[in-house]
Design a protein around this motif. Sequence first.
Motif, PDB file in Angstrom:
ATOM      1  N   PHE A   1       0.618  -1.183   0.134  1.00  0.00           N
ATOM      2  CA  PHE A   1      -0.164  -0.071   0.061  1.00  0.00           C
ATOM      3  C   PHE A   1       0.887   1.296   0.094  1.00  0.00           C
ATOM      4  O   PHE A   1       0.585   2.311  -0.500  1.00  0.00           O
ATOM      5  N   GLN A   2       2.221   1.225   0.673  1.00  0.00           N
ATOM      6  CA  GLN A   2       2.962   2.153   0.495  1.00  0.00           C
ATOM      7  C   GLN A   2       3.453   2.526  -0.742  1.00  0.00           C
ATOM      8  O   GLN A   2       3.570   3.602  -1.306  1.00  0.00           O
ATOM      9  N   GLU A   3       3.888   1.360  -1.480  1.00  0.00           N
ATOM     10  CA  GLU A   3       4.182   1.906  -2.910  1.00  0.00           C
ATOM     11  C   GLU A   3       3.043   2.343  -3.805  1.00  0.00           C
ATOM     12  O   GLU A   3       3.390   3.028  -4.521  1.00  0.00           O
ATOM     13  N   LEU A   4       1.786   1.813  -3.606  1.00  0.00           N
ATOM     14  CA  LEU A   4       0.704   2.389  -4.326  1.00  0.00           C
ATOM     15  C   LEU A   4       0.566   3.650  -3.967  1.00  0.00           C
ATOM     16  O   LEU A   4       0.225   4.527  -4.747  1.00  0.00           O
ATOM     17  N   GLU A   5       0.424   4.226  -2.648  1.00  0.00           N
ATOM     18  CA  GLU A   5       0.607   5.479  -2.149  1.00  0.00           C
ATOM     19  C   GLU A   5       1.462   6.437  -3.104  1.00  0.00           C
ATOM     20  O   GLU A   5       1.262   7.534  -3.537  1.00  0.00           O
ATOM     21  N   ASN A   6       2.853   5.792  -3.015  1.00  0.00           N
ATOM     22  CA  ASN A   6       3.860   6.779  -3.710  1.00  0.00           C
ATOM     23  C   ASN A   6       3.404   6.901  -4.958  1.00  0.00           C
ATOM     24  O   ASN A   6       3.950   8.061  -5.801  1.00  0.00           O
ATOM     25  N   ILE A   7       2.763   6.000  -5.883  1.00  0.00           N
ATOM     26  CA  ILE A   7       2.615   6.331  -7.197  1.00  0.00           C
ATOM     27  C   ILE A   7       1.343   7.194  -7.297  1.00  0.00           C
ATOM     28  O   ILE A   7       1.491   8.438  -8.041  1.00  0.00           O
ATOM     29  N   ILE A   8       0.416   7.021  -6.408  1.00  0.00           N
ATOM     30  CA  ILE A   8      -0.826   8.054  -6.313  1.00  0.00           C
ATOM     31  C   ILE A   8      -0.615   9.530  -6.026  1.00  0.00           C
ATOM     32  O   ILE A   8      -1.157  10.362  -6.750  1.00  0.00           O
ATOM     33  N   LYS A   9       0.212   9.366  -5.206  1.00  0.00           N
ATOM     34  CA  LYS A   9       0.399  10.935  -4.407  1.00  0.00           C
ATOM     35  C   LYS A   9       0.944  12.046  -5.276  1.00  0.00           C
ATOM     36  O   LYS A   9       0.900  13.162  -5.044  1.00  0.00           O
ATOM     37  N   ILE A  10       1.525  11.556  -6.344  1.00  0.00           N
ATOM     38  CA  ILE A  10       2.019  12.464  -7.327  1.00  0.00           C
ATOM     39  C   ILE A  10       0.742  13.263  -8.092  1.00  0.00           C
ATOM     40  O   ILE A  10       1.077  14.285  -8.456  1.00  0.00           O
ATOM     41  N   ASP A  11      -0.133  12.606  -7.991  1.00  0.00           N
ATOM     42  CA  ASP A  11      -1.377  13.362  -8.768  1.00  0.00           C
ATOM     43  C   ASP A  11      -2.505  14.006  -7.656  1.00  0.00           C
ATOM     44  O   ASP A  11      -3.169  13.144  -6.894  1.00  0.00           O
TER      45      ASP A  11
ATOM     46  N   ALA B   1      -4.884  15.828  -7.652  1.00  0.00           N
ATOM     47  CA  ALA B   1      -6.587  15.476  -7.643  1.00  0.00           C
ATOM     48  C   ALA B   1      -7.138  14.019  -7.639  1.00  0.00           C
ATOM     49  O   ALA B   1      -8.152  13.962  -6.966  1.00  0.00           O
ATOM     50  N   LEU B   2      -6.394  13.146  -7.917  1.00  0.00           N
ATOM     51  CA  LEU B   2      -6.725  11.857  -7.830  1.00  0.00           C
ATOM     52  C   LEU B   2      -6.553  11.463  -6.274  1.00  0.00           C
ATOM     53  O   LEU B   2      -7.291  10.720  -5.891  1.00  0.00           O
ATOM     54  N   SER B   3      -5.440  11.885  -5.588  1.00  0.00           N
ATOM     55  CA  SER B   3      -5.446  11.763  -4.028  1.00  0.00           C
ATOM     56  C   SER B   3      -6.421  12.382  -3.558  1.00  0.00           C
ATOM     57  O   SER B   3      -7.256  11.690  -2.420  1.00  0.00           O
ATOM     58  N   ALA B   4      -7.208  13.585  -3.916  1.00  0.00           N
ATOM     59  CA  ALA B   4      -8.035  14.188  -3.156  1.00  0.00           C
ATOM     60  C   ALA B   4      -9.462  13.288  -3.383  1.00  0.00           C
ATOM     61  O   ALA B   4     -10.156  13.130  -2.621  1.00  0.00           O
ATOM     62  N   LYS B   5      -9.637  12.689  -4.701  1.00  0.00           N
ATOM     63  CA  LYS B   5     -10.831  11.916  -5.093  1.00  0.00           C
ATOM     64  C   LYS B   5     -10.829  10.710  -4.073  1.00  0.00           C
ATOM     65  O   LYS B   5     -11.979  10.556  -3.579  1.00  0.00           O
ATOM     66  N   ILE B   6      -9.776   9.859  -3.955  1.00  0.00           N
ATOM     67  CA  ILE B   6      -9.774   8.963  -3.059  1.00  0.00           C
ATOM     68  C   ILE B   6      -9.877   9.269  -1.736  1.00  0.00           C
ATOM     69  O   ILE B   6     -10.760   8.524  -1.265  1.00  0.00           O
TER      70      ILE B   6
END
Length: 150
Positions: A33-43, A45-50
């Motif tokens: 989940f940490q690696e997935l977070e590292n991918i997603i947190k770059i965006d 808007a996507l982070s806010a949506k999640i």
Amino acid sequence: MEIYEQYLKNLPIIPNVAAKVMSITEEKIDISFQELENIIKIDPALSAKILKVANSALYARQKEIKTLQMAITLLGFKTIKSLVMLTTASNMFLKYRNTLFYKHFWKHSVMTAFIAKELAFKHVKKLNPDELFIAGLLHDIGEAAIFHTD
């Protein structure tokens, strides 16, 4: 054949973050989940949506989910992957959001995606529900390609 190639060239491109998340297969979920977070947190808007989905009434929690990692843990990989696909697909057509075509296309595509996934869960156990979700979401993508050439 050349006209169809031109249609396909005009389709919007999936953003890099979404492409990375979508490329992770369920059979090879060796990603933390940490690696997935590292991918997603770059965006952002996507982070806010999640975070918004994790804090929605659907996942009613006593405490507010304040970190992306907590949201990812709560929602799980499959839900995150579906959410990334839906968010990305809807954002790809933002400039057309008020057109009749877009409203019909998007509603139809999302409904088909959820119905396909539900059918897989209930009736066709050997098929991957998430793959059917994506297939349902993208089943009329050719119509969007033709619309974008006008």
